[in-house]
Every structure is written in C-alpha cells, then in structure tokens.
Design a protein around this motif. Sequence first.
Motif, short mmCIF file in Angstrom:
data_model
loop_
_atom_site.label_atom_id
_atom_site.label_comp_id
_atom_site.label_asym_id
_atom_site.label_seq_id
_atom_site.Cartn_x
_atom_site.Cartn_y
_atom_site.Cartn_z
N SER A 47 -20.20 58.60 63.41
CA SER A 47 -20.77 59.81 62.80
C SER A 47 -20.91 60.92 63.82
CB SER A 47 -22.13 59.50 62.19
OG SER A 47 -22.00 58.72 61.03
N ASN A 48 -21.38 60.57 65.02
CA ASN A 48 -21.55 61.56 66.08
C ASN A 48 -20.23 62.22 66.44
OD1 ASN A 48 -24.32 61.14 66.23
ND2 ASN A 48 -24.16 59.62 67.87
N VAL A 49 -19.17 61.41 66.51
CA VAL A 49 -17.86 61.95 66.88
C VAL A 49 -17.30 62.82 65.75
CG1 VAL A 49 -15.46 61.38 67.44
CG2 VAL A 49 -17.31 60.03 68.41
N ILE A 50 -17.36 62.33 64.52
CA ILE A 50 -16.81 63.08 63.39
C ILE A 50 -17.56 64.39 63.19
CG2 ILE A 50 -16.63 63.05 60.85
CD1 ILE A 50 -15.70 60.14 61.09
N ASN A 51 -18.86 64.39 63.46
CA ASN A 51 -19.66 65.62 63.29
C ASN A 51 -19.54 66.57 64.48
OD1 ASN A 51 -20.63 64.76 60.80
ND2 ASN A 51 -22.42 63.76 61.69
N ALA A 52 -18.94 66.11 65.57
CA ALA A 52 -18.84 66.95 66.77
C ALA A 52 -17.90 68.13 66.52
CB ALA A 52 -18.33 66.12 67.94
N ASN A 53 -18.23 69.25 67.15
CA ASN A 53 -17.42 70.46 67.02
C ASN A 53 -16.29 70.40 68.05
OD1 ASN A 53 -16.49 72.98 66.31
ND2 ASN A 53 -18.02 74.08 67.52
N PHE B 56 -23.72 56.79 57.59
CA PHE B 56 -22.32 56.54 57.24
C PHE B 56 -21.50 57.78 57.60
CE2 PHE B 56 -18.72 56.28 54.22
CZ PHE B 56 -18.23 55.05 54.61
N PRO B 57 -20.40 57.60 58.33
CA PRO B 57 -19.61 58.77 58.76
C PRO B 57 -19.13 59.61 57.58
CG PRO B 57 -18.89 56.78 59.91
CD PRO B 57 -19.85 56.34 58.84
N ASN B 58 -19.09 60.92 57.80
CA ASN B 58 -18.66 61.85 56.76
C ASN B 58 -17.13 61.84 56.70
OD1 ASN B 58 -18.17 63.95 55.00
ND2 ASN B 58 -19.74 65.27 55.86
N ILE B 59 -16.60 60.84 56.00
CA ILE B 59 -15.15 60.66 55.91
C ILE B 59 -14.48 61.87 55.27
CG2 ILE B 59 -13.31 59.22 54.95
CD1 ILE B 59 -14.95 57.83 57.13
N GLN B 60 -15.10 62.40 54.22
CA GLN B 60 -14.50 63.55 53.52
C GLN B 60 -14.34 64.75 54.45
OE1 GLN B 60 -13.11 63.36 50.55
NE2 GLN B 60 -13.75 61.21 50.48
N GLN B 61 -15.31 64.94 55.32
CA GLN B 61 -15.22 66.05 56.28
C GLN B 61 -14.01 65.86 57.20
OE1 GLN B 61 -18.76 66.88 58.73
NE2 GLN B 61 -17.39 67.18 60.49
N PHE B 62 -13.82 64.64 57.68
CA PHE B 62 -12.70 64.36 58.58
C PHE B 62 -11.36 64.55 57.85
CE2 PHE B 62 -9.99 61.07 60.83
CZ PHE B 62 -9.74 61.87 61.94
N GLU C 56 -10.64 68.20 57.58
CA GLU C 56 -10.18 68.76 58.86
C GLU C 56 -8.70 68.49 59.07
OE1 GLU C 56 -12.55 68.13 62.45
OE2 GLU C 56 -14.24 67.60 61.17
N ILE C 57 -8.26 67.30 58.71
CA ILE C 57 -6.84 66.96 58.85
C ILE C 57 -6.00 67.84 57.95
CG2 ILE C 57 -5.11 65.14 58.49
CD1 ILE C 57 -7.36 63.09 59.14
N ALA C 58 -6.43 68.00 56.69
CA ALA C 58 -5.68 68.81 55.74
C ALA C 58 -5.58 70.27 56.21
CB ALA C 58 -6.34 68.75 54.36
#
Length: 202
Positions: A70-76, A125-131, A134-136
């Motif tokens: 979560s920390n990594v996925i939320n990182a800027n 739980f990691p924010n999968i949708q956010q990741f 970002e890819i899209a």
Amino acid sequence: MSQERNTEEQIIAAAKKIFSTKGLAGARMQDIADEAGINKAMLHYYYRSKEKLFEIVFTEALDKLMDRMSNVINANLPLPDKIREIVKNYIEGLTENPQLPLFVLNELQQQPELLVKQFKTKPNFPNIQQFLMEIAVAGEKGIIKKISPLQLMLNILSMCVFPFAAKPLLKGVTGIDEVQFKLLIEERKQFVADFILAAITP
C-alpha cells in the motif's frame, strides 16, 4: 497477565520460525513447543491446533505485506520507479515469509469467498484500481507501451510469487541448494523489474 502475553509472544515467534523452515505440513506442535521452550501441554492450552497457529502467524504476515505494498502504490513516484519498488518490496516481503504464497493458495482452494472478503475489507488493502489507472494513463501518454493494465499487474505479481510457490520443485529439478536459492531470489529484485520495464518501454 504479562506472563501470559510473554508466553504467547514466545509461541508466535517460535511458530514463525518453524513454519518458515518446515511449512504447515512439515511442522509439528512439538517442534513449536521445543522452539518456544515450553511443554506441548502448555502449547495446546494457548493454541489448540497448528492450523490455528498458522492462520494467526500468516494473517499477521499478510497484513505486513499489504502495508508495504500500500505504501509503495500510494507513493508519488513515476510509474517505472513505482514498478521497481513494487517488485523489490513484494520479493522482500515474501522472503521474510516464504510460506505466505502457499498459505494464500491453500485458503483460495478451501474458502475462496472468505479470503477475498478478508482481503477487500482490510483497511490496508492496496489500492489496486489506482495502480491499474496509473498504468492506463501512462500508456495513453506514451510513457510506456499501451498494454492491458491487468495483464501487466499479473505479470509483475506472478514473476515475483512463482519461485516461492514452486521452491521445492525448482530446487529438485535444478539441483540448487538453499544458499543458491536465496541468491536467485535476491537477483530477481532487479531482474524482474528490468524484464518488465524492457517489455513496456516504448
């Protein structure tokens, strides 16, 4: 009360060590009792079965891994840097708890609906949708090749997880020992990230 807490902490620490080296199938309650420095009757007083202990140990491990991710996925971070950090943190988290993939796979076989519910209701739980978004967006902007975000995420996760899930087969087929396996896993932090980024770089 503090004595009871200390004993429980000893048992959990011992269980982590035994499960990490022997897995659920190979571990015995006597092994855990010996490691904790208590008798088997006392162990059964606190925890009725090794399955219950296993669940406690690896639920805690799963929470820690989710915190990391979560920390990594939320990182800027720019997407390529984020992918490198995801790979690094995921492999490091699994290295600390190598039985975790097998635990999750077993739970998925036994009670998939419950496991999915537990995952999705955890606050960390990691924010999968956010990741995936970002890819899209990175694909649309030409930062990376246009690629299915879900396929890319699956590639990242499976390339990190598979060596841990298939460790006995990998060691048996290739003949590598434990030291060589650890070196292989250490190398994968960079190898997997390099491989993924080479595949998506325009």
